[in-house]
Design an enzyme around this catalytic site. Structure first.
Site, PDB file in Angstrom:
ATOM      1  N   ASP A 163       0.670  -1.292  -0.352  1.00  0.00           N
ATOM      2  CA  ASP A 163      -0.078  -0.046  -0.070  1.00  0.00           C
ATOM      3  C   ASP A 163       0.666   1.561  -0.268  1.00  0.00           C
ATOM      4  O   ASP A 163       0.530   2.033  -0.443  1.00  0.00           O
ATOM      5  CB  ASP A 163      -0.861   0.255   1.138  1.00  0.00           C
ATOM      6  CG  ASP A 163      -0.228   0.055   2.495  1.00  0.00           C
ATOM      7  OD1 ASP A 163       0.670  -0.367   2.402  1.00  0.00           O
ATOM      8  OD2 ASP A 163      -1.078  -0.254   3.294  1.00  0.00           O
ATOM      9  N   HIS A 164       2.059   1.854   0.484  1.00  0.00           N
ATOM     10  CA  HIS A 164       2.881   2.431  -0.016  1.00  0.00           C
ATOM     11  C   HIS A 164       3.756   2.600  -0.871  1.00  0.00           C
ATOM     12  O   HIS A 164       3.344   4.007  -1.380  1.00  0.00           O
ATOM     13  CB  HIS A 164       4.201   2.200   1.576  1.00  0.00           C
ATOM     14  CG  HIS A 164       3.605   2.967   3.182  1.00  0.00           C
ATOM     15  ND1 HIS A 164       1.935   1.834   3.388  1.00  0.00           N
ATOM     16  CD2 HIS A 164       3.778   2.902   3.740  1.00  0.00           C
ATOM     17  CE1 HIS A 164       2.049   2.287   4.610  1.00  0.00           C
ATOM     18  NE2 HIS A 164       3.359   3.406   4.742  1.00  0.00           N
TER      19      HIS A 164
ATOM     20  N   ASP B  86       4.592  -1.075  11.440  1.00  0.00           N
ATOM     21  CA  ASP B  86       3.886   0.539  11.066  1.00  0.00           C
ATOM     22  C   ASP B  86       3.200   0.729  12.135  1.00  0.00           C
ATOM     23  O   ASP B  86       2.300   0.214  12.987  1.00  0.00           O
ATOM     24  CB  ASP B  86       2.404   0.558   9.842  1.00  0.00           C
ATOM     25  CG  ASP B  86       2.446   1.694   9.454  1.00  0.00           C
ATOM     26  OD1 ASP B  86       3.205   1.658   8.151  1.00  0.00           O
ATOM     27  OD2 ASP B  86       1.623   2.234   9.665  1.00  0.00           O
TER      28      ASP B  86
ATOM     29  N   ARG C 238      -0.557  13.285  10.115  1.00  0.00           N
ATOM     30  CA  ARG C 238       0.582  13.588  10.761  1.00  0.00           C
ATOM     31  C   ARG C 238       0.652  15.112   9.424  1.00  0.00           C
ATOM     32  O   ARG C 238       0.963  14.738   8.140  1.00  0.00           O
ATOM     33  CB  ARG C 238       2.011  12.454  10.047  1.00  0.00           C
ATOM     34  CG  ARG C 238       1.870  11.667  11.097  1.00  0.00           C
ATOM     35  CD  ARG C 238       3.256  10.516  11.403  1.00  0.00           C
ATOM     36  NE  ARG C 238       3.503   9.717  12.302  1.00  0.00           N
ATOM     37  CZ  ARG C 238       3.498   7.979  11.984  1.00  0.00           C
ATOM     38  NH1 ARG C 238       3.861   8.148  11.217  1.00  0.00           N
ATOM     39  NH2 ARG C 238       3.479   7.968  13.027  1.00  0.00           N
TER      40      ARG C 238
ATOM     41  N   SER D 177       7.377   7.358  12.700  1.00  0.00           N
ATOM     42  CA  SER D 177       6.590   6.108  11.643  1.00  0.00           C
ATOM     43  C   SER D 177       7.244   5.014  12.496  1.00  0.00           C
ATOM     44  O   SER D 177       8.423   5.313  13.637  1.00  0.00           O
ATOM     45  CB  SER D 177       7.595   6.024  10.725  1.00  0.00           C
ATOM     46  OG  SER D 177       7.975   4.871  10.162  1.00  0.00           O
TER      47      SER D 177
ATOM     48  N   ARG E 146       9.660   2.812  11.194  1.00  0.00           N
ATOM     49  CA  ARG E 146      10.532   2.554  10.267  1.00  0.00           C
ATOM     50  C   ARG E 146      11.648   2.411  11.267  1.00  0.00           C
ATOM     51  O   ARG E 146      12.400   2.995  11.153  1.00  0.00           O
ATOM     52  CB  ARG E 146      11.059   3.842   8.770  1.00  0.00           C
ATOM     53  CG  ARG E 146      10.830   5.266   9.212  1.00  0.00           C
ATOM     54  CD  ARG E 146      11.306   6.350   8.540  1.00  0.00           C
ATOM     55  NE  ARG E 146       9.906   5.725   7.765  1.00  0.00           N
ATOM     56  CZ  ARG E 146       9.201   7.468   7.586  1.00  0.00           C
ATOM     57  NH1 ARG E 146      10.580   8.353   7.409  1.00  0.00           N
ATOM     58  NH2 ARG E 146       8.196   7.887   7.560  1.00  0.00           N
TER      59      ARG E 146
END
Ligand code: MIC
Ligand code: SF4
Length: 677
Positions: free
Chosen positions: A75-76, A130, A390, A565, A567
């Site tokens: 989806d990203h 995520d 965000r 995030s 990440r």
């Protein structure tokens, strides 16, 4: 003893053998702050963090995931300006087929929205790579965001370790008024609690007002609990949850769960929905919240509706109601990204999609898109209103844009008026009242919905072990192995290369966006952009130290370092460049865990004012690291300034035993290989 909902679910999931203290007694509250290990029922990954997670998972060497259910979403990275994104998609699809995961194909929607619709189950635990995984709390899950390596361990059957959070109760009373929405509730909580108010806490919603909120509305609220820095947020599972699951053709997944009467919260935040007004988060932080009426009239050049926060059918219907019969104002570009393929199909069937197209919205893909700076970047110095979660500076793709976060109603109002407008002033116009609940539109009770909602054609089901054993993993040339961590050393003498301020986000440490996302599977390449927003020369300076074979470098930060995030690239790339220690006043939860996983020492100033004394270019010497990690003693740090005499400061060692052992082993991968749990 009366327990909160959070305690009830966590207690059911405690893995005693993996906890350093095994004295938990079912039915008794777990001491706050105590290190606990929980079983993870479900996992999710998305493509931007997924490749690293699965590269790690492959090294565990088991034939199949060990969770009840694991889903890999695309989806990203869907912009695909060259081969690299689709190479990642193919790698992830082949991994899913080999190891028995569900695979949500590109176009099927944003992971959190799809997970809510298709897989979420009240009372279960979900770990996702995520930070907005807590969206699942809208359906009564303990849903937590984590780094990819933690998710890989959970897929391998390992427990997830966390400090038992505080439980903050949010008491909702009354009913939302027309034009005020779930987004305004969470913005009101952010206004009170700030972006670091939730560190080490779960927000548990209760009170009479809860019953009037649909699951998608609740999910908007739990989604943005991530912006509070919280471990997760949760709603009870009640009649509204049952209605949602029934509409999704999954009524068998429903169970009622709620806090015990008399459950005690560490603190209670009260929001009266009867008097709540429309809110707006101003640039450049989700907690810079004002009443929208106070900024009304400001000219807007862009409006974007979507993201995992506000892209449900409820949201689209609310927008269609407001724009019905009108057009996007001249001078405004407006886009809308439905959260999932099901949402898109349902919106089409209900006539909502047609209304949006007619009004002049540009229909964007069901994916993260502009929320992560992948297209639809605003003009220079733009005022852009987004229904996202965000608004960190530069995240939209335009460095000097002013990004405001609003509800779908407020976004729609601005789209047709061309200015920031309080939606409460224009909210009497309702065409798409799928079910009237006085305040908002609900997708429930529509006979066309279940058939479309249960269309799972774009989700590949798990293969059998036998089928999996025949699958070849597809690895494109841009997919590089995950670099390994340096061993832990007893003394570090390293220069400070960066001294940063408060609330440094992972977007500042490792930006996302169209240029960066294709590099997510290639750490040596992506590392070139590490911390560039704070110091454009960081990469060359750190790399020069690494190349010279020296011990590495340190970074200094203030409050809430690493917010945003999940990440792990924001820890992996610094590790690759030789960052060995981070010394700050306070950390954001997921980032701190990622630092530990990659062997970087996360240290907090014992005296906050010591932050003011250190400067870039000073050398820090951390002594007796093994002793501190073994005994839990604070760290002794000698500062050697560029000029002047050396002095000693203390660094807090608030790391639990397992975390210290992970650091001693040189990171989580090495710890796990050596048999650590
Ligand atoms: C985000 O919203 O910042 C992201 C992109 O979804 C990240 C994950 C990532 O960086 O890939 C998140 O929230 O964890
Ligand atoms: Fe995607 Fe944005 Fe949600 Fe992150 S916050 S998962 S980028 S939609």
């Amino acid at each position: 003893m009366a327990l909160t909902l959070t305690e009830k679910i966590l207690q059911k999931h405690i893995v005693k053998e993996a906890c350093s203290d095994t004295t938990f007694i079912e039915g008794t509250p777990i001491e706050r702050g105590k290190d606990i290990a929980i079983r993870i029922d479900q996992t999710l990954t998305q493509d931007a963090t997924g490749t690293m997670a699965y590269l790690q998972f492959e090294t565990i060497g088991i034939p199949r995931v060990k969770t009840d259910l694991s889903v890999s979403y695309i989806d990203h990275n869907t912009l695909q300006t060259d081969y690299r994104n689709m190479d990642d998609h193919q790698y992830l699809e082949s991994i899913a087929k080999k190891y028995g995961l569900y695979f949500s194909r590109p176009g099927n929607g944003i992971c959190h929205q799809v997970h809510l619709e298709k897989f979420g189950i009240p009372g279960k635990t979900l770990l996702g790579s995520d930070s907005h995984t807590p969206t699942g709390g809208g359906i009564g899950m303990i849903a937590i965001g984590a780094g990819g390596l933690d998710v890989a361990v959970a897929m391998g059957g390992g427990a997830f370790h966390l400090a038992m959070p505080k439980v903050i109760g949010v008491k909702l009373t009354g009913k939302l008024r027309c034009g005020v929405s779930a987004k305004d509730i969470i913005l009101a909580v952010l206004e009170k609690e700030t972006v670091k108010g939730g560190v080490g806490a779960v927000y548990e919603y209760f009170g009479d007002g809860v019953q009037y909120l649909t699951v998608p509305q609740r999910a908007t609220i739990t989604n943005m609990g991530a912006e509070l820095g919280a471990t997760c947020s949760i709603f009870p599972s009640d009649k509204a949850t049952k209605d949602f699951l029934t509409a999704m053709n999954r009524s068998e997944s429903w169970t009622e769960i709620k806090a015990d009467a008399g459950a005690e919260y560490d603190k209670i935040v009260e929001i009266n929905l009867d008097t709540l007004v429309s809110k707006i988060a101003c640039p450049h932080s989700p907690d810079a919240v004002k009443n929208i009426a106070d900024v009304a009239g400001k000219k807007v050049s862009q409006v974007v509706i979507g993201s995992c926060t506000n892209s449900s059918l409820d949201d689209l219907a609310a927008v269609a109601n407001i724009v019905k019969g009108k057009h996007i104002a001249e001078g405004v570009e407006a886009g809308i990204a439905p959260g999932s393929r099901s949402t898109l199909l349902m919106a089409e069937k209900a006539g909502i999609l047609g209304e949006l197209i007619r009004a002049g919205f540009r229909i964007l893909e069901s994916a993260c898109g502009p929320c992560i700076g992948q297209g639809f970047a605003p003009n220079s110095k733009a005022v852009t209103l987004r229904t996202f979660n965000r608004n960190f500076k530069g995240r939209s793709g335009t460095a000097d844009a002013e990004v405001y976060l609003v509800s779908p109603e407020a976004a729609a109002a601005a789209a047709i008026t061309g200015t920031i407008t309080d939606p409460q002033t224009i909210c009497d116009n309702r065409m798409y009242t799928l079910k009237s609940d006085n305040s908002r539109i609900s997708m429930l009770a529509n006979d066309y919905v279940p058939a479309l909602a249960s269309d799972n054609a774009m989700i590949l089901r798990p293969t059998t072990i036998e089928e999996g054993s025949k699958v070849e993993i597809i690895r494109g040339p841009n997919i590089k192995p995950c670099p390994s961590c340096p061993p832990c050393e007893d003394t570090l003498r390293i220069p400070v290369l960066i001294k940063a301020g408060d609330n440094v986000s992972t977007d500042d440490i490792m930006p996302a966006g169209a240029k960066m996302l294709p590099l997510r599977s290639n750490i040596p390449e992506i590392a070139k952009y590490t911390l560039e927003r704070i110091d454009p020369h960081f990469y060359e300076n750190a790399f020069a130290i690494k190349k010279a074979g020296k011990q590495g470098c340190a970074v200094i930060g203030r409050e809430n370092y690493g917010q945003g995030s999940s990440r792990e690239h924001a820890a992996l790339a610094p590790m690759y460049l030789g960052v060995r220690a981070l010394i700050v006043r306070s950390f954001a939860r997921i980032h701190k865990a990622n630092l530990v996983n990659y062997g970087i020492l996360p240290i907090q100033f014992a005296k906050p004012e010591d932050y003011d004394k250190i400067n870039c270019g000073d050398e820090i010497e951390i002594k007796n690291i093994f002793d501190s990690l073994t005994t839990g003693k604070n760290f002794t740090i000698i500062i050697h300034p560029k000029t002047g005499a050396s002095y000693t400061i203390e660094g807090i060692n608030n790391l639990d035993l397992r975390t210290r052992n992970v650091l001693k082993a040189g990171g989580l991968a090495a710890y796990t290989r050596s048999g650590g749990q």
